[in-house]
Design an enzyme around this catalytic site. Structure first.
Site, mmCIF file in Angstrom:
data_model
loop_
_atom_site.group_PDB
_atom_site.id
_atom_site.type_symbol
_atom_site.label_atom_id
_atom_site.label_comp_id
_atom_site.label_asym_id
_atom_site.label_seq_id
_atom_site.Cartn_x
_atom_site.Cartn_y
_atom_site.Cartn_z
ATOM 1 N N THR A 11 0.824 -1.213 -0.079
ATOM 2 C CA THR A 11 -0.006 -0.124 0.002
ATOM 3 C C THR A 11 0.731 1.375 -0.032
ATOM 4 O O THR A 11 2.172 1.200 -0.116
ATOM 5 C CB THR A 11 -0.858 -0.087 1.189
ATOM 6 O OG1 THR A 11 -1.877 1.071 1.105
ATOM 7 C CG2 THR A 11 -0.161 -0.087 2.568
ATOM 8 N N LYS A 48 3.392 1.456 -3.729
ATOM 9 C CA LYS A 48 3.026 0.472 -4.983
ATOM 10 C C LYS A 48 3.789 0.571 -6.266
ATOM 11 O O LYS A 48 3.926 -0.310 -6.959
ATOM 12 C CB LYS A 48 1.522 0.838 -5.255
ATOM 13 C CG LYS A 48 0.570 0.473 -4.185
ATOM 14 C CD LYS A 48 -0.908 0.823 -4.652
ATOM 15 C CE LYS A 48 -1.897 0.267 -3.729
ATOM 16 N NZ LYS A 48 -3.301 0.524 -3.868
ATOM 17 N N ASN A 51 -0.004 -3.847 -6.153
ATOM 18 C CA ASN A 51 -0.838 -3.976 -4.812
ATOM 19 C C ASN A 51 -0.466 -5.667 -4.184
ATOM 20 O O ASN A 51 -1.029 -5.792 -3.071
ATOM 21 C CB ASN A 51 -2.145 -3.427 -4.693
ATOM 22 C CG ASN A 51 -3.144 -4.712 -5.190
ATOM 23 O OD1 ASN A 51 -2.781 -5.296 -6.097
ATOM 24 N ND2 ASN A 51 -4.257 -4.649 -4.726
ATOM 25 N N GLY A 65 -3.822 9.906 -11.044
ATOM 26 C CA GLY A 65 -2.819 9.586 -10.590
ATOM 27 C C GLY A 65 -2.646 8.233 -10.481
ATOM 28 O O GLY A 65 -3.416 7.614 -11.117
ATOM 29 N N ARG A 103 -7.189 17.897 -12.482
ATOM 30 C CA ARG A 103 -6.637 19.170 -12.533
ATOM 31 C C ARG A 103 -5.485 19.717 -13.400
ATOM 32 O O ARG A 103 -5.486 20.497 -13.998
ATOM 33 C CB ARG A 103 -5.902 19.255 -11.033
ATOM 34 C CG ARG A 103 -5.759 20.525 -10.393
ATOM 35 C CD ARG A 103 -5.362 20.622 -9.059
ATOM 36 N NE ARG A 103 -4.374 19.591 -8.688
ATOM 37 C CZ ARG A 103 -3.882 19.556 -7.508
ATOM 38 N NH1 ARG A 103 -4.441 20.208 -6.212
ATOM 39 N NH2 ARG A 103 -3.113 18.697 -7.124
ATOM 40 N N GLY A 105 -15.408 3.500 -1.095
ATOM 41 C CA GLY A 105 -14.491 2.569 -1.401
ATOM 42 C C GLY A 105 -14.483 1.344 -0.528
ATOM 43 O O GLY A 105 -13.278 0.532 -0.821
HETATM 44 P P1 ATR Z 1 -2.870 8.508 -5.840
HETATM 45 O O1 ATR Z 1 -1.750 7.458 -5.671
HETATM 46 O O2 ATR Z 1 -4.015 8.637 -4.661
HETATM 47 O O3 ATR Z 1 -3.688 8.504 -7.177
HETATM 48 P P2 ATR Z 1 -1.349 10.644 -6.626
HETATM 49 O O4 ATR Z 1 -0.768 9.898 -7.852
HETATM 50 O O5 ATR Z 1 -0.692 11.885 -5.920
HETATM 51 O O6 ATR Z 1 -1.987 9.776 -5.660
HETATM 52 O O7 ATR Z 1 -2.531 11.479 -7.399
HETATM 53 C C1 ATR Z 1 -3.691 12.108 -6.850
HETATM 54 C C2 ATR Z 1 -4.719 12.713 -7.635
HETATM 55 O O8 ATR Z 1 -5.492 13.722 -6.849
HETATM 56 C C3 ATR Z 1 -4.216 13.527 -8.871
HETATM 57 O O9 ATR Z 1 -5.118 13.355 -10.072
HETATM 58 C C4 ATR Z 1 -4.252 14.760 -8.535
HETATM 59 O O10 ATR Z 1 -4.415 16.090 -9.216
HETATM 60 P P3 ATR Z 1 -2.989 16.390 -10.191
HETATM 61 O O11 ATR Z 1 -2.539 15.471 -11.087
HETATM 62 O O12 ATR Z 1 -3.515 17.716 -10.807
HETATM 63 O O13 ATR Z 1 -1.810 16.783 -9.042
HETATM 64 C C5 ATR Z 1 -5.430 14.998 -7.744
HETATM 65 N N1 ATR Z 1 -5.707 15.748 -6.608
HETATM 66 C C6 ATR Z 1 -4.961 15.893 -5.404
HETATM 67 N N2 ATR Z 1 -5.548 16.864 -4.815
HETATM 68 C C7 ATR Z 1 -6.530 17.459 -5.332
HETATM 69 C C8 ATR Z 1 -7.152 18.779 -5.214
HETATM 70 N N3 ATR Z 1 -7.288 19.396 -4.038
HETATM 71 N N4 ATR Z 1 -8.144 19.080 -6.162
HETATM 72 C C9 ATR Z 1 -8.357 18.366 -7.435
HETATM 73 N N5 ATR Z 1 -7.491 17.189 -7.589
HETATM 74 C C10 ATR Z 1 -6.705 16.837 -6.550
#
Ligand code: ATR
Length: 275
Positions: free
Chosen positions: A63, A67, A88, A131, A154, A243
């Protein structure tokens, strides 16, 4: 005689529900196994994994935040892990090679279709985020042959990169990427895979994406309704799910991969919900 040894590895790990889920699976199926939690040091995930298998361990769940490292460390990968770019589930294959699998996307699809009766074929799906968590579920979602799958993020470039990666698997599904402000029509299903709610944030979405038949799934779970699901309910979504079911279903699929036995997930989901 010793029980076969399994564990979940992460950092931090004390909050993990996996030991509880897998012990419930083990008692339900009569499989003789022990499942513990390991906190790997941030700088030596590989050492923890190697040490675990050197001690005779049979399988690991991986986790946050390891990963992607698990995926890199493995000698070979299943097809679904290869595409997910993260793993995972680790185990040694018949030749002792460290094998990486990814059961997260299977867990999501199983929870949606089997536990909640949501049809995915020929529907219009909006996935929020681009992400690691989202990358793991796009392949299994496309395999259900939705009419359209839109990835909104975003940072649009990350959503576009995912579309490029999965275009060969899209078949007849209209696969596209955009920013949050570019979606303003109702979808059949909206899946929140952003980590925005960890900061109590909401992706800036138009209320128009929620129609009277829209089903919303937040890949996060919590005791209370998640921030995103509450927003969706306020806009009139038909059903919202969190989830927890995905968590139990990905665990069940790992258990099946390791033991060849598929546990019954319903009583386990029920028990965790009541914890
Ligand atoms: P994970 O493994 O949880 O997917 P990650 O790879 O860091 O973690 O991805 C986080 C996701 O949440 C991304 O899509 C991120 O958007 P960005 O690619 O623009 O960074 C999104 N995210 C995180 N904080 C956010 C926020 N406050 N508002 C909108 N999207 C957010």
């Amino acid at each position: 005689m010793h029980n076969d040894l399994y564990a979940v590895v992460g950092h931090p790990i004390s909050h993990s529900k996996s030991p509880r889920i897998h012990s419930l699976f083990a008692s339900q199926t009569g499989e003789a196994l022990e499942y513990t939690a390991i906190q790997a040091p941030l700088e030596d995930f590989a050492g923890s994994v190697r040490g675990f298998f050197a001690r005779g361990g049979m399988g690991l769940n991986v986790t946050v935040p390891f990963k992607e490292q698990a995926w890199q460390l493995a000698d070979c990968r299943t097809e679904r892990a290869e595409k997910a770019g993260a793993s995972n589930t680790l185990y040694l294959d018949a030749h002792g090679k460290l094998t990486a699998d990814n059961t997260d996307g299977h867990g999501l699809v199983q929870d949606l279709t089997c536990n909640h009766g949501v049809t995915l074929a020929n529907t219009r799906i909006l996935v929020l985020g681009a992400g690691g968590a989202v990358r793991g579920v796009i392949g299994p979602l496309l395999a259900q042959r939705p009419a359209a799958l839109t990835i909104a993020n975003r940072t649009i470039a990350r959503a576009e990169a995912l579309v490029q990666l999965f275009a060969p698997d899209a078949g007849t599904t209209e696969l596209s990427a955009c920013g949050f402000e570019q979606v303003d029509k109702p979808f059949d299903l909206i899946i929140n895979g952003t980590s925005a709610s960890l900061q109590g944030d909401l992706p800036p979405l138009s209320a128009n994406v929620i129609g009277t038949d829209t089903v919303v799934y937040d890949m996060m779970y919590s005791l209370q309704t998640t921030t995103f699901n509450q927003w969706a309910l306020d806009q009139g979504a038909r059903h919202v799910f969190d989830g927890l079911g995905m968590l139990v279903e990905q665990a069940a699929e790992s258990f099946r991969v390791w033991r060849g036995v598929r546990p019954d997930t319903a009583p386990v989901i029920e028990e965790l919900r009541n914890d």
